[in-house]
Scaffold this motif. Structure first.
Motif, PDB file in Angstrom:
ATOM      1  N   LYS A  67       6.299  12.480   1.520  1.00 40.25           N
ATOM      2  CA  LYS A  67       5.246  11.727   2.199  1.00 40.25           C
ATOM      3  C   LYS A  67       5.772  10.392   2.723  1.00 40.25           C
ATOM      4  O   LYS A  67       5.424   9.968   3.819  1.00 40.25           O
ATOM      5  CB  LYS A  67       4.078  11.489   1.246  1.00 40.25           C
ATOM      6  N   GLY A  68       6.638   9.771   1.957  1.00 39.72           N
ATOM      7  CA  GLY A  68       7.191   8.477   2.348  1.00 39.72           C
ATOM      8  C   GLY A  68       8.060   8.522   3.593  1.00 39.72           C
ATOM      9  O   GLY A  68       8.263   7.507   4.251  1.00 39.72           O
ATOM     10  N   GLN A  69       8.572   9.683   3.949  1.00 38.57           N
ATOM     11  CA  GLN A  69       9.435   9.827   5.130  1.00 38.57           C
ATOM     12  C   GLN A  69       8.653  10.046   6.420  1.00 38.57           C
ATOM     13  O   GLN A  69       9.149   9.750   7.499  1.00 38.57           O
ATOM     14  CB  GLN A  69      10.373  11.024   4.949  1.00 38.57           C
ATOM     15  N   TRP A  70       7.451  10.586   6.315  1.00 36.85           N
ATOM     16  CA  TRP A  70       6.691  10.963   7.501  1.00 36.85           C
ATOM     17  C   TRP A  70       5.969   9.763   8.106  1.00 36.85           C
ATOM     18  O   TRP A  70       5.156   9.107   7.444  1.00 36.85           O
ATOM     19  CB  TRP A  70       5.688  12.054   7.159  1.00 36.85           C
ATOM     20  N   SER A  71       6.241   9.496   9.382  1.00 35.11           N
ATOM     21  CA  SER A  71       5.671   8.321  10.047  1.00 35.11           C
ATOM     22  C   SER A  71       4.149   8.381  10.192  1.00 35.11           C
ATOM     23  O   SER A  71       3.501   7.356  10.365  1.00 35.11           O
ATOM     24  CB  SER A  71       6.309   8.147  11.424  1.00 35.11           C
ATOM     25  N   THR A  72       3.582   9.577  10.102  1.00 34.13           N
ATOM     26  CA  THR A  72       2.131   9.739  10.260  1.00 34.13           C
ATOM     27  C   THR A  72       1.350   9.513   8.974  1.00 34.13           C
ATOM     28  O   THR A  72       0.120   9.424   9.006  1.00 34.13           O
ATOM     29  CB  THR A  72       1.823  11.166  10.759  1.00 34.13           C
ATOM     30  N   GLU A  73       2.038   9.419   7.851  1.00 36.79           N
ATOM     31  CA  GLU A  73       1.346   9.340   6.562  1.00 36.79           C
ATOM     32  C   GLU A  73       1.048   7.912   6.146  1.00 36.79           C
ATOM     33  O   GLU A  73       1.686   6.960   6.588  1.00 36.79           O
ATOM     34  CB  GLU A  73       2.175  10.025   5.481  1.00 36.79           C
ATOM     35  N   GLU A  74       0.041   7.782   5.276  1.00 38.05           N
ATOM     36  CA  GLU A  74      -0.315   6.493   4.698  1.00 38.05           C
ATOM     37  C   GLU A  74      -0.689   6.684   3.237  1.00 38.05           C
ATOM     38  O   GLU A  74      -1.095   7.769   2.817  1.00 38.05           O
ATOM     39  CB  GLU A  74      -1.451   5.830   5.470  1.00 38.05           C
ATOM     40  N   CYS A  75      -0.532   5.636   2.484  1.00 31.94           N
ATOM     41  CA  CYS A  75      -0.852   5.661   1.059  1.00 31.94           C
ATOM     42  C   CYS A  75      -2.371   5.742   0.870  1.00 31.94           C
ATOM     43  O   CYS A  75      -3.108   4.971   1.490  1.00 31.94           O
ATOM     44  CB  CYS A  75      -0.313   4.389   0.412  1.00 31.94           C
ATOM     45  N   PRO A  76      -2.846   6.644   0.016  1.00 27.13           N
ATOM     46  CA  PRO A  76      -4.294   6.736  -0.203  1.00 27.13           C
ATOM     47  C   PRO A  76      -4.869   5.521  -0.930  1.00 27.13           C
ATOM     48  O   PRO A  76      -6.076   5.323  -0.946  1.00 27.13           O
ATOM     49  CB  PRO A  76      -4.462   8.009  -1.031  1.00 27.13           C
ATOM     50  N   ASP A  77      -3.991   4.690  -1.496  1.00 23.78           N
ATOM     51  CA  ASP A  77      -4.433   3.472  -2.175  1.00 23.78           C
ATOM     52  C   ASP A  77      -4.261   2.241  -1.274  1.00 23.78           C
ATOM     53  O   ASP A  77      -4.485   1.119  -1.699  1.00 23.78           O
ATOM     54  CB  ASP A  77      -3.638   3.302  -3.477  1.00 23.78           C
ATOM     55  N   GLY A  78      -3.818   2.447  -0.032  1.00 26.89           N
ATOM     56  CA  GLY A  78      -3.680   1.349   0.927  1.00 26.89           C
ATOM     57  C   GLY A  78      -2.439   0.496   0.758  1.00 26.89           C
ATOM     58  O   GLY A  78      -2.365  -0.593   1.317  1.00 26.89           O
ATOM     59  N   ARG A  79      -1.439   0.969   0.048  1.00 28.54           N
ATOM     60  CA  ARG A  79      -0.224   0.179  -0.187  1.00 28.54           C
ATOM     61  C   ARG A  79       0.716   0.176   1.009  1.00 28.54           C
ATOM     62  O   ARG A  79       1.503  -0.741   1.185  1.00 28.54           O
ATOM     63  CB  ARG A  79       0.504   0.683  -1.420  1.00 28.54           C
ATOM     64  N   TRP A  80       0.668   1.213   1.827  1.00 22.79           N
ATOM     65  CA  TRP A  80       1.451   1.285   3.066  1.00 22.79           C
ATOM     66  C   TRP A  80       0.756   2.229   4.033  1.00 22.79           C
ATOM     67  O   TRP A  80      -0.024   3.072   3.641  1.00 22.79           O
ATOM     68  CB  TRP A  80       2.901   1.698   2.817  1.00 22.79           C
ATOM     69  N   GLY A  81       1.034   2.034   5.326  1.00 26.57           N
ATOM     70  CA  GLY A  81       0.334   2.812   6.337  1.00 26.57           C
ATOM     71  C   GLY A  81       1.258   3.557   7.272  1.00 26.57           C
ATOM     72  O   GLY A  81       2.479   3.434   7.210  1.00 26.57           O
ATOM     73  N   SER A  82       0.652   4.308   8.162  1.00 29.03           N
ATOM     74  CA  SER A  82       1.369   5.042   9.192  1.00 29.03           C
ATOM     75  C   SER A  82       2.080   4.056  10.112  1.00 29.03           C
ATOM     76  O   SER A  82       1.572   2.966  10.375  1.00 29.03           O
ATOM     77  CB  SER A  82       0.375   5.875   9.996  1.00 29.03           C
ATOM     78  N   THR A  83       3.231   4.456  10.615  1.00 25.81           N
ATOM     79  CA  THR A  83       3.945   3.586  11.547  1.00 25.81           C
ATOM     80  C   THR A  83       3.641   3.925  13.009  1.00 25.81           C
ATOM     81  O   THR A  83       4.048   3.195  13.894  1.00 25.81           O
ATOM     82  CB  THR A  83       5.469   3.663  11.325  1.00 25.81           C
ATOM     83  N   ILE A  84       2.891   5.037  13.242  1.00 27.50           N
ATOM     84  CA  ILE A  84       2.628   5.411  14.634  1.00 27.50           C
ATOM     85  C   ILE A  84       1.163   5.674  14.972  1.00 27.50           C
ATOM     86  O   ILE A  84       0.815   5.736  16.125  1.00 27.50           O
ATOM     87  CB  ILE A  84       3.465   6.638  15.068  1.00 27.50           C
ATOM     88  N   LEU A  85       0.315   5.804  13.980  1.00 33.19           N
ATOM     89  CA  LEU A  85      -1.085   6.097  14.261  1.00 33.19           C
ATOM     90  C   LEU A  85      -1.889   4.814  14.448  1.00 33.19           C
ATOM     91  O   LEU A  85      -1.633   3.819  13.762  1.00 33.19           O
ATOM     92  CB  LEU A  85      -1.703   6.919  13.128  1.00 33.19           C
ATOM     93  N   PRO A  86      -2.860   4.814  15.351  1.00 30.96           N
ATOM     94  CA  PRO A  86      -3.699   3.628  15.529  1.00 30.96           C
ATOM     95  C   PRO A  86      -4.502   3.328  14.268  1.00 30.96           C
ATOM     96  O   PRO A  86      -4.814   4.225  13.490  1.00 30.96           O
ATOM     97  CB  PRO A  86      -4.635   4.005  16.682  1.00 30.96           C
ATOM     98  N   ASN A  87      -4.794   2.064  14.056  1.00 38.38           N
ATOM     99  CA  ASN A  87      -5.582   1.600  12.903  1.00 38.38           C
ATOM    100  C   ASN A  87      -4.900   1.843  11.563  1.00 38.38           C
ATOM    101  O   ASN A  87      -5.564   1.914  10.532  1.00 38.38           O
ATOM    102  CB  ASN A  87      -6.982   2.230  12.887  1.00 38.38           C
ATOM    103  N   ALA A  88      -3.592   1.994  11.545  1.00 49.79           N
ATOM    104  CA  ALA A  88      -2.875   2.217  10.304  1.00 49.79           C
ATOM    105  C   ALA A  88      -2.817   0.929   9.495  1.00 49.79           C
ATOM    106  O   ALA A  88      -2.745  -0.167  10.044  1.00 49.79           O
ATOM    107  CB  ALA A  88      -1.467   2.724  10.588  1.00 49.79           C
ATOM    108  N   LYS A  89      -2.834   1.086   8.194  1.00 53.75           N
ATOM    109  CA  LYS A  89      -2.755  -0.055   7.289  1.00 53.75           C
ATOM    110  C   LYS A  89      -1.291  -0.420   7.059  1.00 53.75           C
ATOM    111  O   LYS A  89      -0.434   0.432   7.004  1.00 53.75           O
ATOM    112  CB  LYS A  89      -3.385   0.294   5.934  1.00 53.75           C
ATOM    113  N   GLY A  90      -1.020  -1.695   6.866  1.00 55.06           N
ATOM    114  CA  GLY A  90       0.329  -2.137   6.515  1.00 55.06           C
ATOM    115  C   GLY A  90       0.470  -2.244   5.012  1.00 55.06           C
ATOM    116  O   GLY A  90      -0.393  -1.795   4.260  1.00 55.06           O
ATOM    117  N   LEU A  91       1.544  -2.828   4.566  1.00 54.26           N
ATOM    118  CA  LEU A  91       1.739  -3.026   3.129  1.00 54.26           C
ATOM    119  C   LEU A  91       0.693  -3.983   2.594  1.00 54.26           C
ATOM    120  O   LEU A  91       0.267  -4.915   3.265  1.00 54.26           O
ATOM    121  CB  LEU A  91       3.144  -3.599   2.850  1.00 54.26           C
ATOM    122  N   LYS A  92       0.271  -3.746   1.365  1.00 57.99           N
ATOM    123  CA  LYS A  92      -0.712  -4.625   0.708  1.00 57.99           C
ATOM    124  C   LYS A  92      -0.101  -5.976   0.496  1.00 57.99           C
ATOM    125  O   LYS A  92       1.036  -6.131   0.193  1.00 57.99           O
ATOM    126  CB  LYS A  92      -1.108  -4.051  -0.655  1.00 57.99           C
TER     127      LYS A  92
END
Length: 92
Positions: A67-92
């Motif tokens: 999961k950590g390798q895929w640019s489309t994924e984000e942490c379900p706890d909001g600790r890191w976000g997608s690098t390519i999807l709109p409205n992605a969360k960044g690191l907490k």
């Protein structure tokens, strides 16, 4: 008394994996740079939801090393976000 982590049920894991693979394919199977992956793994390894003996997220059931390798994924706890999807969360 130690608090045992609950496993994510197999149906939820399958659904989460299906959604993740669909997104990953739709955006061209893009992976994150090594530095982003490293930052994600640092965050995952600090997380109280990590099931360490399986290397899996206790919230979604995903293997964090994948999961950590895929640019489309984000942490379900909001600790890191997608690098390519709109409205992605960044690191907490």
């Amino acid at each position: 008394m130690s608090k045992e982590k609950k496993e994510v049920n197999i149906v939820k894991k399958a659904w989460n994996l299906t959604k993740a693979i669909t997104k990953y394919a739709a955006y061209g199977f893009k992976t994150v740079p090594v530095d982003v992956y490293t930052d994600r793994m640092v965050e995952c390894n600090k997380c109280e939801h990590l099931v360490k003996d399986r290397g899996a997220c206790g919230l979604c059931g995903c293997d964090i090393s994948v999961k950590g390798q895929w640019s489309t994924e984000e942490c379900p706890d909001g600790r890191w976000g997608s690098t390519i999807l709109p409205n992605a969360k960044g690191l907490k």
